[in-house]
Design a protein around this motif. Structure first.
Motif, PDB file in Angstrom:
ATOM      1  N   ARG A  90       0.854  -1.194   0.000  1.00  0.00           N
ATOM      2  CA  ARG A  90       0.000   0.000   0.000  1.00  0.00           C
ATOM      3  C   ARG A  90       0.886   1.239   0.000  1.00  0.00           C
ATOM      4  O   ARG A  90       1.850   1.317   0.755  1.00  0.00           O
ATOM      5  N   LEU A  91       0.506   2.200  -0.829  1.00  0.00           N
ATOM      6  CA  LEU A  91       1.314   3.395  -1.023  1.00  0.00           C
ATOM      7  C   LEU A  91       1.093   4.382   0.117  1.00  0.00           C
ATOM      8  O   LEU A  91      -0.047   4.750   0.424  1.00  0.00           O
ATOM      9  N   ILE A  92       2.187   4.837   0.715  1.00  0.00           N
ATOM     10  CA  ILE A  92       2.111   5.781   1.828  1.00  0.00           C
ATOM     11  C   ILE A  92       2.295   7.209   1.320  1.00  0.00           C
ATOM     12  O   ILE A  92       1.450   8.070   1.556  1.00  0.00           O
ATOM     13  N   TYR A  93       3.410   7.460   0.650  1.00  0.00           N
ATOM     14  CA  TYR A  93       3.724   8.747   0.047  1.00  0.00           C
ATOM     15  C   TYR A  93       4.516   8.512  -1.225  1.00  0.00           C
ATOM     16  O   TYR A  93       5.169   7.490  -1.377  1.00  0.00           O
ATOM     17  N   TYR A  94       4.472   9.494  -2.113  1.00  0.00           N
ATOM     18  CA  TYR A  94       5.300   9.441  -3.293  1.00  0.00           C
ATOM     19  C   TYR A  94       5.746  10.839  -3.685  1.00  0.00           C
ATOM     20  O   TYR A  94       5.114  11.841  -3.325  1.00  0.00           O
ATOM     21  N   SER A  95       6.834  10.874  -4.449  1.00  0.00           N
ATOM     22  CA  SER A  95       7.444  12.141  -4.831  1.00  0.00           C
ATOM     23  C   SER A  95       7.925  12.025  -6.271  1.00  0.00           C
ATOM     24  O   SER A  95       8.700  11.114  -6.586  1.00  0.00           O
ATOM     25  N   PHE A  96       7.485  12.901  -7.129  1.00  0.00           N
ATOM     26  CA  PHE A  96       7.877  12.839  -8.536  1.00  0.00           C
ATOM     27  C   PHE A  96       9.112  13.685  -8.828  1.00  0.00           C
ATOM     28  O   PHE A  96       9.710  13.560  -9.899  1.00  0.00           O
ATOM     29  N   ASP A  97       9.468  14.593  -7.941  1.00  0.00           N
ATOM     30  CA  ASP A  97      10.756  15.264  -7.998  1.00  0.00           C
ATOM     31  C   ASP A  97      10.994  15.921  -6.648  1.00  0.00           C
ATOM     32  O   ASP A  97      10.160  15.815  -5.749  1.00  0.00           O
ATOM     33  N   VAL A  98      12.113  16.588  -6.499  1.00  0.00           N
ATOM     34  CA  VAL A  98      12.531  17.072  -5.185  1.00  0.00           C
ATOM     35  C   VAL A  98      11.492  18.009  -4.557  1.00  0.00           C
ATOM     36  O   VAL A  98      11.313  18.021  -3.342  1.00  0.00           O
ATOM     37  N   LYS A  99      10.779  18.774  -5.364  1.00  0.00           N
ATOM     38  CA  LYS A  99       9.830  19.742  -4.809  1.00  0.00           C
ATOM     39  C   LYS A  99       8.400  19.214  -4.779  1.00  0.00           C
ATOM     40  O   LYS A  99       7.459  19.978  -4.495  1.00  0.00           O
ATOM     41  N   ASP A 100       8.237  17.938  -5.059  1.00  0.00           N
ATOM     42  CA  ASP A 100       6.898  17.362  -5.177  1.00  0.00           C
ATOM     43  C   ASP A 100       6.705  16.249  -4.151  1.00  0.00           C
ATOM     44  O   ASP A 100       7.466  15.282  -4.118  1.00  0.00           O
ATOM     45  N   ILE A 101       5.704  16.409  -3.281  1.00  0.00           N
ATOM     46  CA  ILE A 101       5.374  15.392  -2.290  1.00  0.00           C
ATOM     47  C   ILE A 101       3.863  15.157  -2.358  1.00  0.00           C
ATOM     48  O   ILE A 101       3.084  16.123  -2.367  1.00  0.00           O
ATOM     49  N   ASN A 102       3.466  13.890  -2.380  1.00  0.00           N
ATOM     50  CA  ASN A 102       2.040  13.573  -2.496  1.00  0.00           C
ATOM     51  C   ASN A 102       1.669  12.456  -1.526  1.00  0.00           C
ATOM     52  O   ASN A 102       2.442  11.514  -1.331  1.00  0.00           O
ATOM     53  N   LYS A 103       0.484  12.559  -0.981  1.00  0.00           N
ATOM     54  CA  LYS A 103      -0.008  11.512  -0.099  1.00  0.00           C
ATOM     55  C   LYS A 103      -0.491  10.322  -0.916  1.00  0.00           C
ATOM     56  O   LYS A 103      -1.086  10.487  -1.978  1.00  0.00           O
ATOM     57  N   GLY A 104      -0.234   9.144  -0.368  1.00  0.00           N
ATOM     58  CA  GLY A 104      -0.785   7.944  -0.955  1.00  0.00           C
ATOM     59  C   GLY A 104      -2.075   7.560  -0.251  1.00  0.00           C
ATOM     60  O   GLY A 104      -2.730   8.396   0.376  1.00  0.00           O
ATOM     61  N   GLU A 105      -2.402   6.272  -0.328  1.00  0.00           N
ATOM     62  CA  GLU A 105      -3.688   5.847   0.238  1.00  0.00           C
ATOM     63  C   GLU A 105      -3.693   5.728   1.757  1.00  0.00           C
ATOM     64  O   GLU A 105      -4.756   5.743   2.376  1.00  0.00           O
ATOM     65  N   ILE A 106      -2.509   5.629   2.389  1.00  0.00           N
ATOM     66  CA  ILE A 106      -2.476   5.430   3.836  1.00  0.00           C
ATOM     67  C   ILE A 106      -1.448   6.337   4.489  1.00  0.00           C
ATOM     68  O   ILE A 106      -0.574   5.893   5.215  1.00  0.00           O
ATOM     69  N   SER A 107      -1.533   7.640   4.296  1.00  0.00           N
ATOM     70  CA  SER A 107      -0.506   8.564   4.770  1.00  0.00           C
ATOM     71  C   SER A 107      -0.678   8.976   6.236  1.00  0.00           C
ATOM     72  O   SER A 107       0.265   9.523   6.829  1.00  0.00           O
ATOM     73  N   ASP A 108      -1.829   8.742   6.823  1.00  0.00           N
ATOM     74  CA  ASP A 108      -2.045   9.182   8.211  1.00  0.00           C
ATOM     75  C   ASP A 108      -1.032   8.537   9.140  1.00  0.00           C
ATOM     76  O   ASP A 108      -0.824   7.326   9.124  1.00  0.00           O
ATOM     77  N   GLY A 109      -0.398   9.371   9.982  1.00  0.00           N
ATOM     78  CA  GLY A 109       0.585   8.874  10.940  1.00  0.00           C
ATOM     79  C   GLY A 109       1.999   8.857  10.398  1.00  0.00           C
ATOM     80  O   GLY A 109       2.929   8.499  11.128  1.00  0.00           O
ATOM     81  N   TYR A 110       2.157   9.247   9.127  1.00  0.00           N
ATOM     82  CA  TYR A 110       3.465   9.264   8.481  1.00  0.00           C
ATOM     83  C   TYR A 110       3.763  10.650   7.906  1.00  0.00           C
ATOM     84  O   TYR A 110       2.843  11.401   7.593  1.00  0.00           O
ATOM     85  N   SER A 111       5.042  10.952   7.742  1.00  0.00           N
ATOM     86  CA  SER A 111       5.457  12.138   6.998  1.00  0.00           C
ATOM     87  C   SER A 111       6.715  11.761   6.220  1.00  0.00           C
ATOM     88  O   SER A 111       7.365  10.750   6.518  1.00  0.00           O
ATOM     89  N   VAL A 112       7.040  12.559   5.217  1.00  0.00           N
ATOM     90  CA  VAL A 112       8.210  12.276   4.394  1.00  0.00           C
ATOM     91  C   VAL A 112       9.004  13.539   4.155  1.00  0.00           C
ATOM     92  O   VAL A 112       8.505  14.656   4.299  1.00  0.00           O
ATOM     93  N   SER A 113      10.245  13.322   3.739  1.00  0.00           N
ATOM     94  CA  SER A 113      11.121  14.420   3.347  1.00  0.00           C
ATOM     95  C   SER A 113      11.922  13.966   2.142  1.00  0.00           C
ATOM     96  O   SER A 113      12.524  12.885   2.158  1.00  0.00           O
ATOM     97  N   ARG A 114      11.946  14.787   1.091  1.00  0.00           N
ATOM     98  CA  ARG A 114      12.762  14.490  -0.088  1.00  0.00           C
ATOM     99  C   ARG A 114      13.951  15.448  -0.040  1.00  0.00           C
ATOM    100  O   ARG A 114      13.893  16.581  -0.498  1.00  0.00           O
ATOM    101  N   GLN A 115      15.042  14.962   0.514  1.00  0.00           N
ATOM    102  CA  GLN A 115      16.195  15.818   0.784  1.00  0.00           C
ATOM    103  C   GLN A 115      16.997  16.127  -0.478  1.00  0.00           C
ATOM    104  O   GLN A 115      17.704  17.139  -0.557  1.00  0.00           O
ATOM    105  N   ALA A 116      16.915  15.239  -1.439  1.00  0.00           N
ATOM    106  CA  ALA A 116      17.661  15.373  -2.693  1.00  0.00           C
ATOM    107  C   ALA A 116      17.031  14.399  -3.675  1.00  0.00           C
ATOM    108  O   ALA A 116      16.181  13.591  -3.306  1.00  0.00           O
ATOM    109  N   GLN A 117      17.453  14.466  -4.913  1.00  0.00           N
ATOM    110  CA  GLN A 117      16.904  13.531  -5.880  1.00  0.00           C
ATOM    111  C   GLN A 117      17.104  12.095  -5.415  1.00  0.00           C
ATOM    112  O   GLN A 117      16.258  11.235  -5.606  1.00  0.00           O
ATOM    113  N   ALA A 118      18.226  11.863  -4.766  1.00  0.00           N
ATOM    114  CA  ALA A 118      18.585  10.486  -4.414  1.00  0.00           C
ATOM    115  C   ALA A 118      18.073  10.035  -3.057  1.00  0.00           C
ATOM    116  O   ALA A 118      18.237   8.874  -2.704  1.00  0.00           O
TER     117      ALA A 118
END
Lengths: 116, 108
Positions: free
Chosen positions: A44-72
């Protein structure tokens, strides 16, 4: 060397603790994803990011957070872990197949998280 | 209703046998389709993409039926190394939806 790495590989923690799972990739892909897998359920998808400045919630994001520090690098945090977050967590990366538009994803080895 | 549904199995077959299984998906607008393989709770790995016209990769044949919204995988001449869980995966706007997997065990 693996193209997609995850740290830690295993973690046992207690309810209420803050946990960070890290993912690094050397594939040069723009897109990165976090999934969790529970027995008898599909990933099940929690979060996804299509580039460094893009963050999107997935189907079960509650209780989670993400950080895209760099492309890698794409990190997943559990601000206050609870037992039902015990699961196998996978990071994945992808880059569009320019010929067919298919979106093959490449997975890291997984992090087995247990919340007591 | 789950986006992707699979028969969990297990399918227990002897070496050399043919085994086939399906999955169904709910979103008729899904753009692309895959079979992934997962061993013993390790990371999923792409087995093959599934094309509208059907496609083969060695002993593996995948079929897509858009009208009925199902995808199939057939494994011919099963090997012990084919024992794994096979995940049916559907791409909706670059987000993948996974089935829970079909477990195949090939016995000597």
């Amino acid at each position: 060397d693996a193209d997609v790495t995850q740290t830690p590989r295993n973690r046992i923690t207690k309810t209420g603790k803050r946990i960070m799972l890290e993912c690094s990739q050397t594939k040069g892909h723009d897109r990165m994803y976090w999934y969790r897998q529970d027995p008898g359920l599909g990933l099940r998808l929690i979060y996804y990011s299509f580039d460094v400045k893009d963050i999107n919630k997935g189907e079960i994001s509650d209780g989670y957070s993400v950080s895209r520090q760099a492309q890698a690098k794409f990190s997943l945090s559990l601000e206050s872990a609870i037992p039902n977050q015990t699961a196998l967590y996978f990071c994945a990366t992808s880059d569009s197949d320019l010929a067919g538009g298919l979106d093959t994803q490449y997975f890291g080895p997984g992090t087995r998280l247990t919340v007591l | 209703r789950k986006e992707v549904e699979q028969d969990p199995g297990p399918f227990n077959v002897p070496e050399g046998a043919t085994v086939a299984f399906n999955c169904t998906y709910s979103n008729s607008a899904s753009q692309s389709f895959f079979w992934y393989r997962q061993d013993c709770r390790k990371e999923p790995k792409l087995l093959m993409s599934v094309y509208s016209s059907g496609n083969e990769d060695g002993r593996f044949t995948a079929q897509l039926n858009r009208a009925s919204q199902y995808i199939s995988l057939l494994i011919r001449d099963s090997k012990l190394s084919d024992s794994a869980t096979y995940l049916c995966v559907v791409n909706n706007d670059y987000k993948l939806s996974f089935g829970a997997g079909t477990t195949v065990t090939v016995r000597a």
